[in-house]
Scaffold this motif. Structure first.
Motif, PDB file in Angstrom:
ATOM      1  N   ASP A  74       0.840  -1.192   0.000  1.00 32.94           N
ATOM      2  CA  ASP A  74       0.000   0.000   0.000  1.00 32.94           C
ATOM      3  C   ASP A  74       0.879   1.247   0.000  1.00 32.94           C
ATOM      4  OD1 ASP A  74      -2.342   1.542   0.179  1.00 32.94           O
ATOM      5  OD2 ASP A  74      -2.245   1.564   2.363  1.00 32.94           O
ATOM      6  N   GLY A  75       0.653   2.134  -0.939  1.00 31.99           N
ATOM      7  CA  GLY A  75       1.405   3.372  -1.031  1.00 31.99           C
ATOM      8  C   GLY A  75       2.545   3.345  -2.023  1.00 31.99           C
ATOM      9  N   ASP A  76       2.926   2.159  -2.532  1.00 33.45           N
ATOM     10  CA  ASP A  76       3.977   2.095  -3.549  1.00 33.45           C
ATOM     11  C   ASP A  76       3.542   2.884  -4.773  1.00 33.45           C
ATOM     12  OD1 ASP A  76       5.598   0.420  -2.030  1.00 33.45           O
ATOM     13  OD2 ASP A  76       5.076  -1.410  -3.147  1.00 33.45           O
ATOM     14  N   ILE A  77       4.494   3.532  -5.420  1.00 31.71           N
ATOM     15  CA  ILE A  77       4.230   4.188  -6.698  1.00 31.71           C
ATOM     16  C   ILE A  77       4.598   3.179  -7.772  1.00 31.71           C
ATOM     17  CG2 ILE A  77       4.832   6.084  -8.235  1.00 31.71           C
ATOM     18  CD1 ILE A  77       5.412   7.736  -5.681  1.00 31.71           C
ATOM     19  N   VAL A  78       3.629   2.852  -8.634  1.00 36.41           N
ATOM     20  CA  VAL A  78       3.801   1.763  -9.590  1.00 36.41           C
ATOM     21  C   VAL A  78       3.453   2.200 -11.014  1.00 36.41           C
ATOM     22  CG1 VAL A  78       3.294   0.000  -7.843  1.00 36.41           C
ATOM     23  CG2 VAL A  78       1.444   0.859  -9.291  1.00 36.41           C
ATOM     24  N   ILE A  79       4.004   1.458 -11.958  1.00 38.52           N
ATOM     25  CA  ILE A  79       3.560   1.542 -13.343  1.00 38.52           C
ATOM     26  C   ILE A  79       2.588   0.388 -13.528  1.00 38.52           C
ATOM     27  CG2 ILE A  79       4.217   1.290 -15.755  1.00 38.52           C
ATOM     28  CD1 ILE A  79       6.912   2.514 -15.016  1.00 38.52           C
ATOM     29  N   PHE A  80       1.392   0.709 -14.026  1.00 41.51           N
ATOM     30  CA  PHE A  80       0.395  -0.333 -14.241  1.00 41.51           C
ATOM     31  C   PHE A  80      -0.274  -0.117 -15.585  1.00 41.51           C
ATOM     32  CE2 PHE A  80      -2.270   3.086 -12.884  1.00 41.51           C
ATOM     33  CZ  PHE A  80      -3.524   2.838 -13.407  1.00 41.51           C
ATOM     34  N   SER A  81      -0.920  -1.172 -16.056  1.00 43.24           N
ATOM     35  CA  SER A  81      -1.706  -1.043 -17.281  1.00 43.24           C
ATOM     36  C   SER A  81      -3.112  -1.542 -17.014  1.00 43.24           C
ATOM     37  CB  SER A  81      -1.079  -1.833 -18.433  1.00 43.24           C
ATOM     38  OG  SER A  81      -1.189  -3.221 -18.208  1.00 43.24           O
ATOM     39  N   HIS A  82      -4.044  -0.947 -17.727  1.00 48.87           N
ATOM     40  CA  HIS A  82      -5.450  -1.338 -17.664  1.00 48.87           C
ATOM     41  C   HIS A  82      -5.961  -1.324 -19.096  1.00 48.87           C
ATOM     42  CE1 HIS A  82      -9.809  -0.419 -16.491  1.00 48.87           C
ATOM     43  NE2 HIS A  82      -9.556  -1.660 -16.104  1.00 48.87           N
ATOM     44  N   HIS A  83      -6.373  -2.485 -19.592  1.00 48.85           N
ATOM     45  CA  HIS A  83      -6.828  -2.629 -20.979  1.00 48.85           C
ATOM     46  C   HIS A  83      -5.790  -2.123 -21.974  1.00 48.85           C
ATOM     47  CE1 HIS A  83     -10.758  -4.048 -19.872  1.00 48.85           C
ATOM     48  NE2 HIS A  83     -10.960  -2.999 -19.118  1.00 48.85           N
ATOM     49  N   GLY A  84      -4.504  -2.394 -21.720  1.00 49.00           N
ATOM     50  CA  GLY A  84      -3.446  -2.049 -22.660  1.00 49.00           C
ATOM     51  C   GLY A  84      -2.974  -0.609 -22.617  1.00 49.00           C
ATOM     52  N   GLU A  85      -3.489   0.189 -21.695  1.00 50.05           N
ATOM     53  CA  GLU A  85      -3.010   1.559 -21.531  1.00 50.05           C
ATOM     54  C   GLU A  85      -2.324   1.674 -20.181  1.00 50.05           C
ATOM     55  OE1 GLU A  85      -6.406   4.053 -22.314  1.00 50.05           O
ATOM     56  OE2 GLU A  85      -5.908   4.048 -24.434  1.00 50.05           O
ATOM     57  N   TYR A  86      -1.328   2.551 -20.092  1.00 49.99           N
ATOM     58  CA  TYR A  86      -0.407   2.575 -18.961  1.00 49.99           C
ATOM     59  C   TYR A  86      -0.442   3.895 -18.202  1.00 49.99           C
ATOM     60  CZ  TYR A  86       1.484  -1.455 -21.349  1.00 49.99           C
ATOM     61  OH  TYR A  86       1.618  -2.673 -21.942  1.00 49.99           O
ATOM     62  N   SER A  87      -0.076   3.821 -16.916  1.00 54.12           N
ATOM     63  CA  SER A  87       0.020   5.037 -16.113  1.00 54.12           C
ATOM     64  C   SER A  87       0.910   4.790 -14.901  1.00 54.12           C
ATOM     65  CB  SER A  87      -1.368   5.506 -15.653  1.00 54.12           C
ATOM     66  OG  SER A  87      -1.290   6.794 -15.083  1.00 54.12           O
ATOM     67  N   LEU A  88       1.286   5.881 -14.267  1.00 59.97           N
ATOM     68  CA  LEU A  88       2.087   5.893 -13.043  1.00 59.97           C
ATOM     69  C   LEU A  88       1.208   6.450 -11.935  1.00 59.97           C
ATOM     70  CD1 LEU A  88       5.049   5.724 -11.827  1.00 59.97           C
ATOM     71  CD2 LEU A  88       5.196   8.161 -12.351  1.00 59.97           C
ATOM     72  N   LYS A  89       0.949   5.644 -10.902  1.00 60.43           N
ATOM     73  CA  LYS A  89       0.086   6.073  -9.798  1.00 60.43           C
ATOM     74  C   LYS A  89       0.503   5.375  -8.509  1.00 60.43           C
ATOM     75  CE  LYS A  89      -2.997   8.449 -12.244  1.00 60.43           C
ATOM     76  NZ  LYS A  89      -2.146   8.789 -13.355  1.00 60.43           N
ATOM     77  N   ARG A  90      -0.101   5.817  -7.412  1.00 65.80           N
ATOM     78  CA  ARG A  90       0.111   5.191  -6.103  1.00 65.80           C
ATOM     79  C   ARG A  90      -0.843   3.999  -5.985  1.00 65.80           C
ATOM     80  NH1 ARG A  90       3.213   7.115  -2.154  1.00 65.80           N
ATOM     81  NH2 ARG A  90       3.402   9.257  -2.838  1.00 65.80           N
ATOM     82  N   LEU A 121      -7.573  -8.002 -11.456  1.00 64.25           N
ATOM     83  CA  LEU A 121      -6.134  -8.138 -11.244  1.00 64.25           C
ATOM     84  C   LEU A 121      -5.633  -9.521 -11.613  1.00 64.25           C
ATOM     85  CD1 LEU A 121      -5.647  -6.261  -7.866  1.00 64.25           C
ATOM     86  CD2 LEU A 121      -5.080  -5.460 -10.153  1.00 64.25           C
ATOM     87  N   HIS A 122      -6.508 -10.472 -11.704  1.00 63.82           N
ATOM     88  CA  HIS A 122      -6.099 -11.837 -12.024  1.00 63.82           C
ATOM     89  C   HIS A 122      -6.297 -12.157 -13.504  1.00 63.82           C
ATOM     90  CE1 HIS A 122      -5.583 -12.351  -7.782  1.00 63.82           C
ATOM     91  NE2 HIS A 122      -6.822 -11.941  -7.583  1.00 63.82           N
ATOM     92  N   GLU A 123      -6.741 -11.183 -14.273  1.00 64.98           N
ATOM     93  CA  GLU A 123      -6.921 -11.365 -15.704  1.00 64.98           C
ATOM     94  C   GLU A 123      -5.841 -10.559 -16.409  1.00 64.98           C
ATOM     95  OE1 GLU A 123     -10.981 -10.478 -16.769  1.00 64.98           O
ATOM     96  OE2 GLU A 123     -11.680 -11.333 -14.884  1.00 64.98           O
ATOM     97  N   ALA A 124      -4.894 -11.254 -17.035  1.00 61.07           N
ATOM     98  CA  ALA A 124      -3.698 -10.618 -17.593  1.00 61.07           C
ATOM     99  C   ALA A 124      -4.000  -9.492 -18.572  1.00 61.07           C
ATOM    100  CB  ALA A 124      -2.816 -11.664 -18.259  1.00 61.07           C
ATOM    101  N   ASP A 125      -5.085  -9.607 -19.342  1.00 67.71           N
ATOM    102  CA  ASP A 125      -5.381  -8.558 -20.315  1.00 67.71           C
ATOM    103  C   ASP A 125      -6.098  -7.368 -19.691  1.00 67.71           C
ATOM    104  OD1 ASP A 125      -7.658 -10.085 -19.864  1.00 67.71           O
ATOM    105  OD2 ASP A 125      -8.425  -9.809 -21.896  1.00 67.71           O
ATOM    106  N   GLU A 126      -6.535  -7.484 -18.456  1.00 66.14           N
ATOM    107  CA  GLU A 126      -7.252  -6.409 -17.773  1.00 66.14           C
ATOM    108  C   GLU A 126      -6.290  -5.441 -17.087  1.00 66.14           C
ATOM    109  OE1 GLU A 126     -10.720  -5.795 -17.053  1.00 66.14           O
ATOM    110  OE2 GLU A 126     -11.161  -7.141 -18.707  1.00 66.14           O
ATOM    111  N   VAL A 127      -5.566  -5.937 -16.086  1.00 65.45           N
ATOM    112  CA  VAL A 127      -4.689  -5.085 -15.274  1.00 65.45           C
ATOM    113  C   VAL A 127      -3.378  -5.810 -14.998  1.00 65.45           C
ATOM    114  CG1 VAL A 127      -4.415  -3.906 -13.057  1.00 65.45           C
ATOM    115  CG2 VAL A 127      -6.653  -4.016 -14.120  1.00 65.45           C
ATOM    116  N   SER A 128      -2.284  -5.087 -15.153  1.00 60.30           N
ATOM    117  CA  SER A 128      -0.968  -5.617 -14.791  1.00 60.30           C
ATOM    118  C   SER A 128      -0.175  -4.518 -14.107  1.00 60.30           C
ATOM    119  CB  SER A 128      -0.197  -6.074 -16.024  1.00 60.30           C
ATOM    120  OG  SER A 128      -0.833  -7.167 -16.634  1.00 60.30           O
ATOM    121  N   ILE A 129       0.613  -4.901 -13.118  1.00 64.57           N
ATOM    122  CA  ILE A 129       1.548  -3.980 -12.483  1.00 64.57           C
ATOM    123  C   ILE A 129       2.940  -4.395 -12.948  1.00 64.57           C
ATOM    124  CG2 ILE A 129       2.491  -3.107 -10.323  1.00 64.57           C
ATOM    125  CD1 ILE A 129      -0.200  -3.744  -9.012  1.00 64.57           C
TER     126      ILE A 129
END
Length: 140
Positions: A74-90, A121-129
Motif C-alpha cells: 500500500d502506497g507504492d508508486i507503480v507503473i500499471f496497465s489497464h486494458h493495454g493503456e499505462y500510467s504511473l500512480k500510487r 487483477l487476475h486477468e492478464a489482459d485487464e490489469v498488470s503492475i
C-alpha cells in the motif's frame, strides 16, 4: 538500465512500442540506486504528465523494479496497465473493499482515483503492475 520511453502520469495512455533489439540504456550512478545497484530486474522511463507532481515532477526519469504481485505494498508508486493503456500512480489495495485503487498524488484536483475490481487483477489482459518506482531524478 534499459530505457523504455515515456510513461503517462496523467490520464491512462498508450505507450509507444519498444523494439527489444534496439533498447536505449541510461547510466544511473550506483550510489543513487542504493541496495538495488546490482539488481537485474530494473528498468527506467521518463515521466510525462502531472498526476504525480507532488512526488515525481513531469520530465523526471524513474528507475523501476519489477516485483512478484504479492510484494507490492500500500502506497507504492507503480507503473500499471489497464486494458493495454499505462500510467504511473500510487497503489492502494485496501481503500475500498473489493477494489484496488490507483491514486494520483497531484496539485491538480482534476486527477481522480482509478478504481479497479480485484477480480480484474487476475486477468492478464485487464490489469498488470509492471514495477515499483525505487528512484527518480529530474536531472542525471
Amino acid at each position: 538500465l534499459p530505457l523504455y520511453g515515456n510513461v503517462a502520469a496523467g490520464a491512462i495512455a498508450e505507450i509507444e512500442g519498444v523494439d527489444v533489439w534496439n533498447v536505449e540504456t541510461i547510466d544511473i550512478p550506483s550510489v543513487m540506486l542504493g541496495r538495488y545497484a546490482n539488481d537485474d530486474h530494473l528498468f527506467s522511463m521518463y515521466v510525462n504528465g502531472d498526476s504525480m507532481d507532488k512526488v515525481i515532477p513531469s520530465g523526471s526519469i524513474i528507475a523501476v523494479k519489477t516485483l512478484e504481485d504479492n510484494l507490492y505494498k500500500d502506497g507504492d508508486i507503480v507503473i500499471f496497465s489497464h486494458h493495454g493503456e499505462y500510467s504511473l500512480k500510487r497503489y492502494r489495495p485496501s481503500m475500498i473493499e473489493g477494489f484496488v485503487i490507483f491514486e494520483p498524488d497531484s496539485n491538480n484536483p482534476d486527477f481522480k482515483n482509478i478504481p479497479i475490481n480485484n477480480s480484474s487483477l487476475h486477468e492478464a489482459d485487464e490489469v498488470s503492475i509492471y514495477g515499483k518506482v525505487i528512484f527518480y531524478s529530474t536531472t542525471l
